[in-house]
Design a protein around this motif. Structure first.
Motif, PDB file in Angstrom:
ATOM      1  N   ILE A   1       0.815  -1.211   0.000  1.00 21.42           N
ATOM      2  CA  ILE A   1       0.000   0.000   0.000  1.00 21.42           C
ATOM      3  C   ILE A   1       0.852   1.266   0.000  1.00 21.42           C
ATOM      4  CG2 ILE A   1      -1.922  -1.124   1.156  1.00 21.42           C
ATOM      5  CD1 ILE A   1      -1.007   0.259   3.747  1.00 21.42           C
ATOM      6  N   ALA A   2       2.173   1.112   0.016  1.00 19.15           N
ATOM      7  CA  ALA A   2       3.035   2.295   0.031  1.00 19.15           C
ATOM      8  C   ALA A   2       2.795   3.134  -1.216  1.00 19.15           C
ATOM      9  CB  ALA A   2       4.501   1.871   0.129  1.00 19.15           C
ATOM     10  N   GLY A   3       2.749   4.433  -1.025  1.00 18.19           N
ATOM     11  CA  GLY A   3       2.524   5.349  -2.141  1.00 18.19           C
ATOM     12  C   GLY A   3       1.714   6.546  -1.687  1.00 18.19           C
ATOM     13  N   SER A   4       1.274   7.341  -2.645  1.00 15.52           N
ATOM     14  CA  SER A   4       0.459   8.513  -2.337  1.00 15.52           C
ATOM     15  C   SER A   4      -0.941   8.344  -2.929  1.00 15.52           C
ATOM     16  CB  SER A   4       1.104   9.783  -2.922  1.00 15.52           C
ATOM     17  OG  SER A   4       2.304  10.083  -2.255  1.00 15.52           O
ATOM     18  N   TYR A   5      -1.921   8.737  -2.153  1.00 16.36           N
ATOM     19  CA  TYR A   5      -3.314   8.686  -2.575  1.00 16.36           C
ATOM     20  C   TYR A   5      -3.809  10.130  -2.595  1.00 16.36           C
ATOM     21  CZ  TYR A   5      -2.487   3.841  -1.323  1.00 16.36           C
ATOM     22  OH  TYR A   5      -1.949   2.578  -1.241  1.00 16.36           O
ATOM     23  N   VAL A   6      -4.105  10.629  -3.795  1.00 12.89           N
ATOM     24  CA  VAL A   6      -4.338  12.056  -3.980  1.00 12.89           C
ATOM     25  C   VAL A   6      -5.787  12.312  -4.368  1.00 12.89           C
ATOM     26  CG1 VAL A   6      -3.561  14.135  -5.160  1.00 12.89           C
ATOM     27  CG2 VAL A   6      -1.946  12.248  -4.778  1.00 12.89           C
ATOM     28  N   VAL A   7      -6.455  13.164  -3.604  1.00 13.78           N
ATOM     29  CA  VAL A   7      -7.839  13.546  -3.889  1.00 13.78           C
ATOM     30  C   VAL A   7      -7.878  15.039  -4.197  1.00 13.78           C
ATOM     31  CG1 VAL A   7     -10.175  13.760  -2.973  1.00 13.78           C
ATOM     32  CG2 VAL A   7      -8.810  11.732  -2.446  1.00 13.78           C
ATOM     33  N   SER A   8      -8.468  15.403  -5.347  1.00  9.01           N
ATOM     34  CA  SER A   8      -8.597  16.809  -5.733  1.00  9.01           C
ATOM     35  C   SER A   8     -10.068  17.175  -5.836  1.00  9.01           C
ATOM     36  CB  SER A   8      -7.915  17.058  -7.081  1.00  9.01           C
ATOM     37  OG  SER A   8      -6.526  16.771  -7.002  1.00  9.01           O
ATOM     38  N   GLN A   9     -10.418  18.290  -5.186  1.00  9.21           N
ATOM     39  CA  GLN A   9     -11.823  18.714  -5.183  1.00  9.21           C
ATOM     40  C   GLN A   9     -11.878  20.228  -5.037  1.00  9.21           C
ATOM     41  OE1 GLN A   9     -14.136  17.569  -1.745  1.00  9.21           O
ATOM     42  NE2 GLN A   9     -16.016  17.431  -2.941  1.00  9.21           N
ATOM     43  N   GLY A  10     -12.581  20.869  -5.955  1.00  8.40           N
ATOM     44  CA  GLY A  10     -12.785  22.311  -5.859  1.00  8.40           C
ATOM     45  C   GLY A  10     -11.503  23.111  -5.757  1.00  8.40           C
ATOM     46  N   GLY A  11     -10.471  22.697  -6.466  1.00  8.40           N
ATOM     47  CA  GLY A  11      -9.215  23.438  -6.426  1.00  8.40           C
ATOM     48  C   GLY A  11      -8.303  23.082  -5.273  1.00  8.40           C
ATOM     49  N   ASN A  12      -8.752  22.205  -4.392  1.00  3.90           N
ATOM     50  CA  ASN A  12      -7.942  21.760  -3.259  1.00  3.90           C
ATOM     51  C   ASN A  12      -7.460  20.334  -3.503  1.00  3.90           C
ATOM     52  OD1 ASN A  12      -8.348  24.145  -1.636  1.00  3.90           O
ATOM     53  ND2 ASN A  12     -10.436  23.415  -1.296  1.00  3.90           N
ATOM     54  N   THR A  13      -6.225  20.056  -3.140  1.00  2.00           N
ATOM     55  CA  THR A  13      -5.661  18.723  -3.318  1.00  2.00           C
ATOM     56  C   THR A  13      -5.145  18.205  -1.991  1.00  2.00           C
ATOM     57  OG1 THR A  13      -5.021  19.176  -5.611  1.00  2.00           O
ATOM     58  CG2 THR A  13      -3.908  17.349  -4.503  1.00  2.00           C
ATOM     59  N   PHE A  14      -5.667  17.062  -1.593  1.00  2.00           N
ATOM     60  CA  PHE A  14      -5.265  16.430  -0.344  1.00  2.00           C
ATOM     61  C   PHE A  14      -4.483  15.163  -0.671  1.00  2.00           C
ATOM     62  CE2 PHE A  14      -9.089  18.865   0.358  1.00  2.00           C
ATOM     63  CZ  PHE A  14      -8.795  19.587   1.507  1.00  2.00           C
ATOM     64  N   ARG A  15      -3.408  14.939   0.073  1.00  2.00           N
ATOM     65  CA  ARG A  15      -2.493  13.847  -0.241  1.00  2.00           C
ATOM     66  C   ARG A  15      -2.248  12.990   1.010  1.00  2.00           C
ATOM     67  NH1 ARG A  15       1.022  13.726  -4.502  1.00  2.00           N
ATOM     68  NH2 ARG A  15       0.422  15.905  -4.882  1.00  2.00           N
ATOM     69  N   MET A  16      -2.591  11.698   0.908  1.00  2.00           N
ATOM     70  CA  MET A  16      -2.270  10.742   1.970  1.00  2.00           C
ATOM     71  C   MET A  16      -1.086   9.912   1.491  1.00  2.00           C
ATOM     72  SD  MET A  16      -4.573   7.773   3.855  1.00  2.00           S
ATOM     73  CE  MET A  16      -4.647   6.668   2.430  1.00  2.00           C
ATOM     74  N   THR A  17       0.018   9.981   2.202  1.00  3.92           N
ATOM     75  CA  THR A  17       1.226   9.266   1.821  1.00  3.92           C
ATOM     76  C   THR A  17       1.533   8.179   2.846  1.00  3.92           C
ATOM     77  OG1 THR A  17       2.116  11.256   0.760  1.00  3.92           O
ATOM     78  CG2 THR A  17       3.674   9.492   1.262  1.00  3.92           C
ATOM     79  N   ILE A  18       1.799   6.969   2.351  1.00  9.11           N
ATOM     80  CA  ILE A  18       2.132   5.841   3.218  1.00  9.11           C
ATOM     81  C   ILE A  18       3.504   5.321   2.799  1.00  9.11           C
ATOM     82  CG2 ILE A  18       1.450   3.544   4.021  1.00  9.11           C
ATOM     83  CD1 ILE A  18      -1.422   4.241   3.247  1.00  9.11           C
ATOM     84  N   ASP A  19       4.444   5.250   3.753  1.00  9.00           N
ATOM     85  CA  ASP A  19       5.771   4.756   3.411  1.00  9.00           C
ATOM     86  C   ASP A  19       5.858   3.250   3.617  1.00  9.00           C
ATOM     87  OD1 ASP A  19       6.286   4.205   6.146  1.00  9.00           O
ATOM     88  OD2 ASP A  19       7.090   6.222   6.463  1.00  9.00           O
ATOM     89  N   ASN A  20       6.999   2.658   3.290  1.00  8.71           N
ATOM     90  CA  ASN A  20       7.156   1.199   3.363  1.00  8.71           C
ATOM     91  C   ASN A  20       7.045   0.659   4.785  1.00  8.71           C
ATOM     92  OD1 ASN A  20       7.525   0.706   0.577  1.00  8.71           O
ATOM     93  ND2 ASN A  20       9.646   1.410   0.718  1.00  8.71           N
ATOM     94  N   GLY A  21       7.271   1.517   5.765  1.00 12.45           N
ATOM     95  CA  GLY A  21       7.182   1.073   7.153  1.00 12.45           C
ATOM     96  C   GLY A  21       5.814   1.264   7.775  1.00 12.45           C
ATOM     97  N   GLY A  22       4.835   1.727   6.988  1.00 10.35           N
ATOM     98  CA  GLY A  22       3.493   1.925   7.522  1.00 10.35           C
ATOM     99  C   GLY A  22       3.250   3.314   8.071  1.00 10.35           C
ATOM    100  N   GLY A  23       4.244   4.209   7.933  1.00  9.64           N
ATOM    101  CA  GLY A  23       4.034   5.576   8.383  1.00  9.64           C
ATOM    102  C   GLY A  23       3.092   6.319   7.448  1.00  9.64           C
ATOM    103  N   LEU A  24       2.129   7.022   8.008  1.00  6.87           N
ATOM    104  CA  LEU A  24       1.109   7.725   7.222  1.00  6.87           C
ATOM    105  C   LEU A  24       1.166   9.215   7.514  1.00  6.87           C
ATOM    106  CD1 LEU A  24      -2.619   6.829   6.713  1.00  6.87           C
ATOM    107  CD2 LEU A  24      -2.037   9.015   7.767  1.00  6.87           C
ATOM    108  N   SER A  25       1.006  10.022   6.470  1.00  2.00           N
ATOM    109  CA  SER A  25       0.867  11.465   6.657  1.00  2.00           C
ATOM    110  C   SER A  25      -0.221  11.973   5.728  1.00  2.00           C
ATOM    111  CB  SER A  25       2.190  12.189   6.379  1.00  2.00           C
ATOM    112  OG  SER A  25       2.556  12.063   5.012  1.00  2.00           O
TER     113      SER A  25
END
Length: 226
Positions: free
Chosen positions: A50-74
């Motif tokens: 599941i490592a990678g970035s999951y990017v949602v764009s809505q109304g000019g705003n972009t939110f990014r959920m990033t998961i690293d190989n160790g399970g760290g999420l931001s």
């Protein structure tokens, strides 16, 4: 006359039996370890990537959920990364029907003039009750994230869910993405009040996904980046 047998025969046979017993025990141990590996080690090695970035764009705003190989999420908003960031650590909890659920721990908010752990956030939110009551609520909190296993191959089909459990009450927000291009959104609020909406999704030429409501109006776009 009774036949005479060498006196050393019995001890030699005993030694042979002893060696055989040791070999059998060793083989049994190896087999047991192999079985244990099949049931415990292999599922760990084949956990969804599941490592990678999951990017949602809505109304000019972009939110990014990033998961690293160790399970760290931001979780950040593009252009505001230094202002506010939610972080956590994901640990695999269970797998079912092609979806894997991860339990979040170490949840914190950081940014300009902001640095709060989950306990500080919850205490602030329940400031009108006693510290003991607030601590009971905090201790009961569990946050889980469910992600489809197919994201390793850029396939969004499956269950996406964020669930907050407080004092035994689960408040899941679920999006079931189906292979036929439809999806169902379910929200559960306190008092077991549920809201359900339907919509559709499609893959765009640039590899992103568009999500539309039941009237065909595009609500947001979504991207999986490895």
């Amino acid at each position: 006359m009774q036949p005479q047998y060498p006196a050393v025969a019995t001890p030699v046979a005993s030694r042979h039996r002893g060696r055989i017993a040791i070999i059998v025990t060793a083989v049994a141990l190896v087999v047991a370890l192999a079985v244990a590996a099949v049931f415990w080690l292999i599922p760990m090695l084949t956990a969804p990537k599941i490592a990678g970035s999951y990017v949602v764009s809505q109304g000019g705003n972009t939110f990014r959920m990033t998961i690293d190989n160790g399970g760290g999420l931001s979780l950040t908003q593009d252009g505001h990364e230094n202002e506010l960031k939610l972080s956590a650590k994901l640990a695999r909890q269970s797998s079912e029907n092609g979806n894997t659920t991860y339990k979040a721990s170490g949840i914190a908010l950081t940014g300009n003039n902001v640095q709060k752990t989950l306990s500080q956030i919850a205490t602030f939110g329940f400031g009108s009750i006693s510290n003991d009551q607030a601590q009971q609520i905090i201790n009961s909190m569990q946050v889980t994230v469910t992600i489809p296993d197919g994201v390793a191959d850029d396939n969004p089909v499956g269950r996406w869910q964020l669930s907050l459990t407080i004092m035994g009450y689960a408040l899941p927000q679920t999006i079931d993405v189906k292979a036929d291009g439809t999806l169902t959104v379910r929200l559960t609020m306190l008092g077991n009040v549920e809201a359900t909406n339907t919509g559709s999704w499609k893959r765009n030429r640039d590899g992103t996904f568009s999500v539309s409501d039941e009237n065909g109006y595009e609500v947001f776009t979504f991207a999986i980046q490895h």
